[in-house]
Design an enzyme around this catalytic site. Structure first.
Site, short mmCIF file in Angstrom:
data_model
loop_
_atom_site.label_atom_id
_atom_site.label_comp_id
_atom_site.label_asym_id
_atom_site.label_seq_id
_atom_site.Cartn_x
_atom_site.Cartn_y
_atom_site.Cartn_z
N LYS A 33 -47.09 20.89 -63.98
CA LYS A 33 -47.93 20.15 -65.33
C LYS A 33 -47.05 18.21 -65.17
O LYS A 33 -47.78 17.89 -65.13
CB LYS A 33 -47.60 21.26 -66.94
CG LYS A 33 -49.02 21.69 -67.26
CD LYS A 33 -48.79 22.20 -67.80
CE LYS A 33 -47.52 22.81 -68.27
NZ LYS A 33 -46.16 22.82 -69.43
N ARG B 162 -48.19 23.48 -78.40
CA ARG B 162 -47.45 25.24 -78.00
C ARG B 162 -48.38 26.20 -78.66
O ARG B 162 -47.68 27.31 -78.25
CB ARG B 162 -46.59 25.16 -77.61
CG ARG B 162 -46.03 25.28 -76.03
CD ARG B 162 -44.75 24.81 -75.87
NE ARG B 162 -44.28 25.14 -74.75
CZ ARG B 162 -43.64 24.42 -73.32
NH1 ARG B 162 -43.88 22.98 -73.45
NH2 ARG B 162 -43.07 24.62 -72.27
N ARG C 276 -36.92 25.81 -58.53
CA ARG C 276 -36.85 24.43 -58.87
C ARG C 276 -35.76 24.08 -58.97
O ARG C 276 -34.58 24.66 -59.73
CB ARG C 276 -37.41 24.30 -60.20
CG ARG C 276 -37.22 22.81 -60.22
CD ARG C 276 -38.36 22.63 -61.68
NE ARG C 276 -38.75 23.98 -62.75
CZ ARG C 276 -39.73 23.15 -63.59
NH1 ARG C 276 -40.40 22.57 -63.55
NH2 ARG C 276 -39.29 24.06 -64.43
N ARG D 86 -31.53 24.09 -63.68
CA ARG D 86 -32.34 24.15 -65.47
C ARG D 86 -31.46 24.91 -65.90
O ARG D 86 -31.95 25.78 -64.98
CB ARG D 86 -33.36 23.32 -65.19
CG ARG D 86 -34.12 21.77 -65.97
CD ARG D 86 -35.29 21.47 -66.29
NE ARG D 86 -35.91 22.63 -67.19
CZ ARG D 86 -37.82 22.10 -66.98
NH1 ARG D 86 -38.36 21.39 -66.69
NH2 ARG D 86 -38.36 22.95 -68.12
N ARG E 95 -39.86 32.48 -71.29
CA ARG E 95 -40.62 31.23 -71.96
C ARG E 95 -41.57 32.21 -71.34
O ARG E 95 -43.36 31.58 -71.85
CB ARG E 95 -39.91 30.26 -70.56
CG ARG E 95 -39.20 30.16 -71.18
CD ARG E 95 -38.54 28.21 -70.37
NE ARG E 95 -38.80 27.35 -69.31
CZ ARG E 95 -39.07 26.88 -68.42
NH1 ARG E 95 -38.35 27.12 -67.28
NH2 ARG E 95 -40.05 25.64 -68.08
P1 AMP Z 1 -40.74 21.85 -70.89
O1 AMP Z 1 -40.34 21.10 -70.38
O2 AMP Z 1 -42.52 21.35 -71.22
O3 AMP Z 1 -41.19 23.42 -70.21
O4 AMP Z 1 -40.09 22.52 -72.22
C1 AMP Z 1 -38.59 23.22 -72.31
C2 AMP Z 1 -38.53 23.85 -73.90
O5 AMP Z 1 -38.86 23.06 -74.35
C3 AMP Z 1 -39.05 24.94 -74.18
O6 AMP Z 1 -39.36 26.24 -73.84
C4 AMP Z 1 -38.95 24.85 -75.21
O7 AMP Z 1 -37.66 24.90 -75.98
C5 AMP Z 1 -39.26 23.43 -76.32
N1 AMP Z 1 -40.38 22.55 -76.11
C6 AMP Z 1 -41.27 21.78 -75.60
N2 AMP Z 1 -42.27 21.70 -76.07
C7 AMP Z 1 -42.16 22.09 -77.39
C8 AMP Z 1 -43.39 22.59 -78.14
N3 AMP Z 1 -44.84 21.60 -78.22
N4 AMP Z 1 -43.30 22.97 -78.91
C9 AMP Z 1 -42.14 23.85 -79.08
N5 AMP Z 1 -40.92 23.91 -78.30
C10 AMP Z 1 -41.49 23.04 -77.19
#
Ligand code: AMP
Length: 217
Positions: A16, A91, A129, A162, A173
């Site tokens: 994404k 989310r 990654r 990361r 996750r």
């Molecule tokens: P991502 O890079 O989108 O995978 O986000 C990394 C982390 O940020 C996630 O595992 C959550 O801990 C937090 N996070 C990102 N977006 C959200 C969201 N919309 N709601 C809650 N936590 C979020």
């Protein structure tokens, strides 16, 4: 042209973020990634960063109230008038409802793009990654290897994993995705605004599929 208000939905690791950067360039709309906003806040040790750091490290969702505030404030900024691309938000169903409510007053019509990929492939993409700690360029030890192992081709920086791409956190996750985020597919399907895109194949192949769907009425 009418507003282009897009939401990118999908399991972590479906590409994404990569696609979002391409869509941002092509359509000239701001890319709002909650994950990136949080990581930046953590690096800068802001009040928000301190609040959310533990959730990210453990692969848990940041509480809805915090995320909603951050995103809904960002959407009020001028550059979002012509459209926006949300990546990683909503989310949870609660977040989706908050977004609906915020957008309903402006009569905005959102298109939700769901990028789909099987879980085995998602695991390879996430665990493989690597990111340049200097310039942020992304690699994958299975698919997009640097010329010299561990070193960025573009700037010579060190490639790192990361924290939340480490195995235990990936597992968490994905669990969180199935429990809290996957219900959004049904939620948006019922509203008739869900568009499903196959996330397998090359970056260009997936972008072409997305362009096609975005172009549809
Ligand atoms: P991502 O890079 O989108 O995978 O986000 C990394 C982390 O940020 C996630 O595992 C959550 O801990 C937090 N996070 C990102 N977006 C959200 C969201 N919309 N709601 C809650 N936590 C979020």
């Amino acid at each position: 042209m009418t507003n282009l208000d897009l939401v990118l939905l999908g399991m972590p690791g479906t590409g994404k973020g990569t696609q979002a950067k391409i869509l941002k360039e092509k359509y000239g709309i701001p890319h709002i990634s909650t994950g990136e906003l949080f990581r930046e806040a953590i690096t800068k040790k802001t009040v928000l960063g301190v609040k959310v750091a533990d959730f990210l490290r453990e692969g848990k969702l940041v509480p809805d109230e915090i995320v909603n505030n951050v995103v809904l404030e960002r959407l009020k900024e001028n550059d979002c008038r012509k459209g926006f691309l949300l990546d990683g938000y909503p989310r949870t169903v609660e977040q989706a409802k908050a977004l609906d409510e915020a957008l309903s007053s402006g009569g905005k019509k959102v298109k939700v793009l769901s990028v789909q990929l099987d879980e085995e492939e998602v695991l390879r993409r996430l665990s493989g990654r690597r990111i340049c700690e200097k310039c942020g360029k992304e690699y994958n030890i299975f698919y997009v290897r640097p010329k010299v192992s561990g070193i960025c081709d573009a700037c010579g920086g060190k490639l790192i994993q990361r924290d939340d791409d480490k195995n235990e956190t990936i597992k968490k996750r994905l669990e969180v995705y199935w429990a809290q985020t996957s219900p959004l597919i049904e939620y948006y399907k019922k509203k008739g605004i869900l568009f499903t895109v196959n996330g397998s194949g090359s970056v260009t192949e997936v972008s072409e599929r997305l362009f096609k769907v975005i172009g549809e009425k």
